[in-house]
Design an enzyme around this catalytic site. Structure first.
Site, PDB file in Angstrom:
ATOM      1  N   CYS A 115       0.823  -1.231   0.000  1.00 52.54           N
ATOM      2  CA  CYS A 115       0.000   0.000   0.000  1.00 52.54           C
ATOM      3  C   CYS A 115       0.848   1.267   0.000  1.00 52.54           C
ATOM      4  CB  CYS A 115      -0.936   0.007   1.194  1.00 52.54           C
ATOM      5  SG  CYS A 115      -2.107  -1.341   1.100  1.00 52.54           S
ATOM      6  N   HIS A 263      -3.915   6.746   1.383  1.00 52.10           N
ATOM      7  CA  HIS A 263      -4.151   5.434   0.768  1.00 52.10           C
ATOM      8  C   HIS A 263      -5.552   4.967   1.152  1.00 52.10           C
ATOM      9  CE1 HIS A 263      -4.088   1.324  -0.269  1.00 52.10           C
ATOM     10  NE2 HIS A 263      -4.039   0.905   0.985  1.00 52.10           N
ATOM     11  N   ASN A 293      -9.848  -1.413  -1.956  1.00 51.39           N
ATOM     12  CA  ASN A 293      -8.426  -1.149  -1.742  1.00 51.39           C
ATOM     13  C   ASN A 293      -7.647  -1.637  -2.958  1.00 51.39           C
ATOM     14  OD1 ASN A 293      -5.744  -1.192  -0.983  1.00 51.39           O
ATOM     15  ND2 ASN A 293      -6.090  -2.151   1.007  1.00 51.39           N
TER      16      ASN A 293
HETATM   17  N1  ACO Z   1     -18.641 -10.248   6.162  1.00 54.71           N
HETATM   18  C1  ACO Z   1     -19.309 -10.560   7.297  1.00 54.71           C
HETATM   19  N2  ACO Z   1     -18.688 -10.826   8.447  1.00 54.71           N
HETATM   20  C2  ACO Z   1     -17.349 -10.809   8.463  1.00 54.71           C
HETATM   21  C3  ACO Z   1     -16.603 -10.516   7.306  1.00 54.71           C
HETATM   22  C4  ACO Z   1     -17.297 -10.232   6.129  1.00 54.71           C
HETATM   23  N3  ACO Z   1     -16.689  -9.926   4.968  1.00 54.71           N
HETATM   24  N4  ACO Z   1     -15.293 -10.571   7.629  1.00 54.71           N
HETATM   25  C5  ACO Z   1     -15.215 -10.881   8.923  1.00 54.71           C
HETATM   26  N5  ACO Z   1     -16.449 -11.022   9.434  1.00 54.71           N
HETATM   27  C6  ACO Z   1     -16.849 -11.356  10.796  1.00 54.71           C
HETATM   28  C7  ACO Z   1     -15.745 -12.002  11.576  1.00 54.71           C
HETATM   29  O1  ACO Z   1     -15.712 -13.392  11.353  1.00 54.71           O
HETATM   30  C8  ACO Z   1     -16.143 -11.674  13.006  1.00 54.71           C
HETATM   31  O2  ACO Z   1     -17.141 -12.552  13.416  1.00 54.71           O
HETATM   32  P1  ACO Z   1     -17.167 -13.085  14.953  1.00 54.71           P
HETATM   33  O3  ACO Z   1     -17.377 -11.847  15.776  1.00 54.71           O
HETATM   34  O4  ACO Z   1     -18.314 -14.015  14.939  1.00 54.71           O
HETATM   35  O5  ACO Z   1     -15.840 -13.725  15.172  1.00 54.71           O
HETATM   36  C9  ACO Z   1     -16.801 -10.294  12.882  1.00 54.71           C
HETATM   37  O6  ACO Z   1     -17.138 -10.159  11.490  1.00 54.71           O
HETATM   38  C10 ACO Z   1     -15.897  -9.146  13.277  1.00 54.71           C
HETATM   39  O7  ACO Z   1     -14.647  -9.313  12.625  1.00 54.71           O
HETATM   40  P2  ACO Z   1     -13.460  -8.372  12.952  1.00 54.71           P
HETATM   41  O8  ACO Z   1     -12.240  -8.855  12.214  1.00 54.71           O
HETATM   42  O9  ACO Z   1     -13.367  -8.187  14.424  1.00 54.71           O
HETATM   43  O10 ACO Z   1     -13.964  -7.022  12.282  1.00 54.71           O
HETATM   44  P3  ACO Z   1     -13.319  -5.608  12.375  1.00 54.71           P
HETATM   45  O11 ACO Z   1     -14.306  -4.683  12.952  1.00 54.71           O
HETATM   46  O12 ACO Z   1     -11.943  -5.620  12.931  1.00 54.71           O
HETATM   47  O13 ACO Z   1     -13.198  -5.201  10.836  1.00 54.71           O
HETATM   48  C11 ACO Z   1     -11.629  -5.082   9.008  1.00 54.71           C
HETATM   49  C12 ACO Z   1     -12.427  -5.993   9.947  1.00 54.71           C
HETATM   50  C13 ACO Z   1     -12.588  -4.286   8.155  1.00 54.71           C
HETATM   51  C14 ACO Z   1     -10.804  -5.986   8.102  1.00 54.71           C
HETATM   52  C15 ACO Z   1     -10.742  -4.132   9.820  1.00 54.71           C
HETATM   53  O14 ACO Z   1     -10.065  -4.825  10.831  1.00 54.71           O
HETATM   54  C16 ACO Z   1      -9.752  -3.397   8.963  1.00 54.71           C
HETATM   55  O15 ACO Z   1     -10.104  -2.622   8.108  1.00 54.71           O
HETATM   56  N6  ACO Z   1      -8.443  -3.589   9.193  1.00 54.71           N
HETATM   57  C17 ACO Z   1      -7.428  -2.889   8.438  1.00 54.71           C
HETATM   58  C18 ACO Z   1      -7.352  -3.338   7.031  1.00 54.71           C
HETATM   59  C19 ACO Z   1      -6.259  -2.574   6.318  1.00 54.71           C
HETATM   60  O16 ACO Z   1      -6.055  -1.406   6.565  1.00 54.71           O
HETATM   61  N7  ACO Z   1      -5.484  -3.210   5.477  1.00 54.71           N
HETATM   62  C20 ACO Z   1      -4.393  -2.373   5.038  1.00 54.71           C
HETATM   63  C21 ACO Z   1      -3.668  -2.392   4.097  1.00 54.71           C
HETATM   64  S1  ACO Z   1      -3.764  -3.529   2.828  1.00 54.71           S
HETATM   65  C22 ACO Z   1      -2.175  -3.682   2.249  1.00 54.71           C
HETATM   66  O17 ACO Z   1      -1.228  -3.127   2.701  1.00 54.71           O
HETATM   67  C23 ACO Z   1      -2.030  -4.688   1.212  1.00 54.71           C
END
Ligand code: ACO
Length: 337
Positions: A115, A263, A293
């Site tokens: 990224c 980003h 993304n």
């Molecule tokens: N749809 C429905 N439910 C989902 C999905 C989905 N696509 N994905 C995960 N869940 C569920 C999980 O299984 C979990 O269920 P549980 O509570 O029963 O265990 C619940 O949703 C919550 O999951 P979390 O991982 O706790 O969700 P969170 O609020 O942390 O959001 C997210 C996840 C959006 C991925 C967030 O953590 C995020 O954006 N992180 C940063 C991502 C990022 O910035 N990447 C960066 C760069 S990419 C690069 O450099 C290549």
């Protein structure tokens, strides 16, 4: 003094528009979950069965950027290609793009900083220009994520985030007494965060780079994995830090910046950054709702859109690019038109 000035920009995406509703037919997810957690409504993926590499999308974006810059491919001294999803394991996509542009012999290098890849590339272009090693540089960020995502419920936390896309920027060295072009930059990396966001296979560190006997769940080692919470928390800490660093380097204040191009990893990350930095909503450019993304492509795509819509580009306007991503890597670049 020599300054790196952006002469033209271009962008490209594949033809297949994938909405959150489309994803909910492939895996257990909902439009509500995706929008609430990430701000994403849609993204572009290559068509099923289509053969399209990062260099192909990069080529389309490059042609548009070259046209706006008034350059012919033969004018380019150096190609810098940022991608985490190269067309093939090797050689690099920069070499593949070079030949697709009808060029031979000019240097081409790949930057694998995810990224932050576009910022590492822009800073490298700036260094080449300031040192006099190159005068006209084509900088490309391009990704084909969709062919490498686990589109089952097992991979839903990652698969819903990513889109395919490319952005290209023509960067030229200009002799000037004016404070313009790339003003200041800061880059960082912390490899201890590598495991939080990575794709493991194929891996040259394994005795057999291509394990042919992967069974069942082991196949997931070919797909990206992410500790989303850890990435999120680190991003919201590092983005303000690196912003302050680059502003200090240029002796500027955040209020001197007309538009910020973060980003596009997650709208929530950018909103947290905006609140922390006390920036009004109108001074931060987000388009993740439409692209997802696109990693190395997200900043050049955003810049191209903003220039097209005349949101930025007036002489003397100052903009900031800021990114955080896998590696971990993060950085910021201040630029003045
Ligand atoms: N749809 C429905 N439910 C989902 C999905 C989905 N696509 N994905 C995960 N869940 C569920 C999980 O299984 C979990 O269920 P549980 O509570 O029963 O265990 C619940 O949703 C919550 O999951 P979390 O991982 O706790 O969700 P969170 O609020 O942390 O959001 C997210 C996840 C959006 C991925 C967030 O953590 C995020 O954006 N992180 C940063 C991502 C990022 O910035 N990447 C960066 C760069 S990419 C690069 O450099 C290549």
């Amino acid at each position: 003094m020599k300054r790196a000035v952006i002469r033209g920009t271009g962008r490209a995406v594949p033809s297949r528009l994938v909405t959150n509703a489309d994803l909910s037919e492939m895996m257990d997810t909902t439009d509500g979950w995706i929008q609430e957690r990430t701000g994403i409504k849609q993204r572009y993926w290559v068509q099923e069965g289509e053969i399209l590499g990062a260099s192909d999308l990069g080529l389309e974006a490059s042609h548009k950027a070259l046209e706006k810059a008034g350059w012919k491919p033969e004018d380019i001294d150096l190609i810098i290609f940022a991608t985490l999803s190269p067309d093939i394991f090797f050689p690099g996509s920069g070499c593949l793009l070079q030949t697709k542009l009808g060029l031979s012999s000019i240097p081409a290098l790949d930057i694998r900083q995810q990224c932050t890849g576009f910022l590492y590339s822009l800073v490298t272009a700036d260094a080449y220009i300031r040192s006099g090693l190159a005068g006209k540089i084509l900088v490309v960020g391009a990704e084909i994520h969709s062919t490498g995502l686990d589109k089952t419920t097992r991979g839903r936390d990652v698969a819903v985030l990513f889109g395919d896309g490319a952005g290209a920027v023509c960067v030229e060295g200009v002799e000037t007494g004016t404070d313009m072009g790339v003003l200041a930059s800061v880059l960082h990396a912390d490899g201890s965060g590598a495991g939080a966001l990575m794709t493991e296979l194929p891996a040259s560190r394994l005795p057999n780079r291509i394990p042919l006997d992967l069974k069942g769940e082991e196949v997931a080692r070919y797909y990206p994995v992410m500790n989303g919470k850890s990435v999120f928390k680190t991003a919201v800490r590092k983005l303000p830090q690196v912003t302050r660093e680059v502003l200090e380097k240029a002796a500027l204040d955040i209020q001197d910046v007309d538009m910020i191009f973060p980003h596009q990893a997650n709208l929530r990350i950018n909103q947290a950054y905006q609140q922390y930095m006390k920036i009004d909503e109108g001074r931060i450019f987000n388009n993740i709702d439409r692209y997802g993304n696109t990693t190395a492509a997200s900043i050049p795509i955003a810049l191209d859109e903003a220039l097209e819509q005349n949101i930025v580009g007036r002489n003397g306007e100052t903009i900031l690019f800021v990114a955080f991503g896998a590696g971990y890597t993060w950085g910021a670049v201040l630029y003045r038109f």
